[in-house]
Design an enzyme around this catalytic site. Structure first.
Site, PDB file in Angstrom:
ATOM      1  N   ASP A 179     -30.173 -29.114  -9.570  1.00  0.00           N
ATOM      2  CA  ASP A 179     -31.400 -29.870  -9.842  1.00  0.00           C
ATOM      3  C   ASP A 179     -31.519 -31.149  -9.024  1.00  0.00           C
ATOM      4  O   ASP A 179     -32.623 -31.630  -8.755  1.00  0.00           O
ATOM      5  CB  ASP A 179     -31.434 -30.276 -11.324  1.00  0.00           C
ATOM      6  N   GLY A 224     -26.630 -33.422 -15.673  1.00  0.00           N
ATOM      7  CA  GLY A 224     -26.328 -32.302 -16.559  1.00  0.00           C
ATOM      8  C   GLY A 224     -26.262 -31.010 -15.770  1.00  0.00           C
ATOM      9  O   GLY A 224     -26.184 -31.026 -14.534  1.00  0.00           O
ATOM     10  N   HIS A 225     -26.302 -29.893 -16.478  1.00  0.00           N
ATOM     11  CA  HIS A 225     -26.179 -28.573 -15.849  1.00  0.00           C
ATOM     12  C   HIS A 225     -27.452 -28.269 -15.059  1.00  0.00           C
ATOM     13  O   HIS A 225     -28.540 -28.109 -15.630  1.00  0.00           O
ATOM     14  CB  HIS A 225     -25.952 -27.535 -16.967  1.00  0.00           C
ATOM     15  N   THR A 235     -22.955 -35.599 -11.509  1.00  0.00           N
ATOM     16  CA  THR A 235     -23.966 -36.432 -10.865  1.00  0.00           C
ATOM     17  C   THR A 235     -23.996 -37.942 -11.145  1.00  0.00           C
ATOM     18  O   THR A 235     -23.712 -38.372 -12.259  1.00  0.00           O
ATOM     19  CB  THR A 235     -25.315 -35.830 -11.324  1.00  0.00           C
TER      20      THR A 235
HETATM   21  N1  GLY Z   1     -26.686 -31.872 -12.078  1.00  0.00           N
HETATM   22  C1  GLY Z   1     -25.981 -31.548 -10.926  1.00  0.00           C
HETATM   23  C2  GLY Z   1     -25.911 -30.141 -10.610  1.00  0.00           C
HETATM   24  O1  GLY Z   1     -25.959 -29.296 -11.499  1.00  0.00           O
HETATM   25  O2  GLY Z   1     -25.806 -29.800  -9.457  1.00  0.00           O
END
Ligand code: GLY
Length: 310
Positions: free
Chosen positions: A200, A221-222, A169
């Site tokens: 997210d 991030g995740h 991102t």
């Molecule tokens: N932070 C970007 C995604 O997990 O899609």
């Protein structure tokens, strides 16, 4: 109060061979956002311009250079939010839009909705004359090669957790001279994600949030972990309780680490111009312009400065 813009190019274990290009890219995007603010543009204009610059730069996972899903297709997500009105616009799973952040802004300004996805986002783009591009023109040789090497979604997730090859991102936050704040976030998501997976980034309060009463945040991030702790809103809730922008970011990232065992990053700006760029991953490329100074960094605790070249 002087206007401030802060940008990030994603929090992950950025390999040395991408380090310089990542730092150069965030510096260029921060200059872009700052130049909009200096010419009288709003915080909203500045974050859109900064994120467009990052989307156009193939080193980052957004727009041109975004990662591919399990079927080898692009599915990009973006959000933009105006702290003055709390209006927000987002798109998810778009394939052939060069600058998803600008389409997100159009959703905010030209529809009664907060998010359009996939085909609906494309129909809307056509209806307002936003030209589509061929998806192939947004896919880089680098990404096609990485995708071939790592075809399994679980591999993609493990990469995110190991913070080894993940490619995350981009985002920007800004405050203008009228003390209005705004945020924008854009991503290709996780490489090898399932078709239709949305992370997210386009979700209000998770990938970003902006409120003139507390500040603006863009997260990286995740996605599944950020969603669980509503990271952007969590940071702002700490600010509302009196924490500094830096403490609020650190505390919230620590909560994400403790509660869902995940690392990430965030940039924050307050209506009074306080700002922070914080991460718990190995690296995050970030840059900020405040007064005539361009600040930037990549490694933990790195904060370099140079005079802004106008
Ligand atoms: N932070 C970007 C995604 O997990 O899609």
């Amino acid at each position: 109060m002087s206007a401030v813009v802060v940008v990030h190019g994603g929090a992950w274990a950025i390999p040395d061979e991408l380090a310089k290009a990542s730092v150069d890219g965030v510096k260029a995007a921060a200059r872009e956002g700052s130049s909009v603010l200096r010419s009288g543009g709003s915080a909203l204009d500045a974050v859109e311009a900064a994120v467009r610059a990052l989307e156009d730069n193939t080193v980052f996972n957004a727009g041109h250079g975004a990662t591919l899903n399990i079927d080898g297709e692009l599915e990009m997500d973006a959000i933009i939010m105006d702290g003055k009105t709390l209006a927000s616009g987002a798109v998810s799973s778009v394939k052939n839009i060069a600058n998803p952040v600008s389409l997100a802004r159009a959703v905010m300004e030209k529809t009664p909705h907060a998010m359009l996805t996939g085909r609906g986002a494309n129909l809307f783009a056509e209806s307002i004359g936003v030209s589509t591009v061929s998806a192939d023109s947004l896919i880089t040789k680098y990404e096609r090669k990485e995708w071939e090497l790592r075809k399994k979604y679980m591999t993609g997730v493990m990469e995110e957790f190991n913070l080894e090859w993940a490619h995350d991102t981009v985002g920007a936050v800004a405050v203008d001279c009228a003390e209005n704040v705004a945020c924008a976030t854009s991503t290709g998501g996780i490489r090898n994600k399932m078709v239709g997976r949305v992370g997210d980034s386009p979700i209000i309060g998770c990938g970003g949030y902006a409120d003139n009463l507390s500040g603006a945040v863009s997260c990286t991030g995740h996605g599944e972990s950020i969603l669980k702790v509503t990271l952007a809103r969590l940071i702002l809730s700490h600010i509302e309780q009196g924490k500094s922008v830096s403490d609020a970011s650190q505390l919230s990232l620590q909560t994400m680490g403790d509660r869902v065992q995940s690392a990430g990053g965030a940039i924050v700006v307050s209506p009074s111009g306080q700002w922070a760029a914080t991460f718990t991953t190995v690296r995050m490329a970030w840059a900020a312009v405040e007064h005539d100074v361009l600040w930037f960094g990549l490694d933990p605790n790195e904060k370099q400065e140079e005079m802004l070249r106008l």
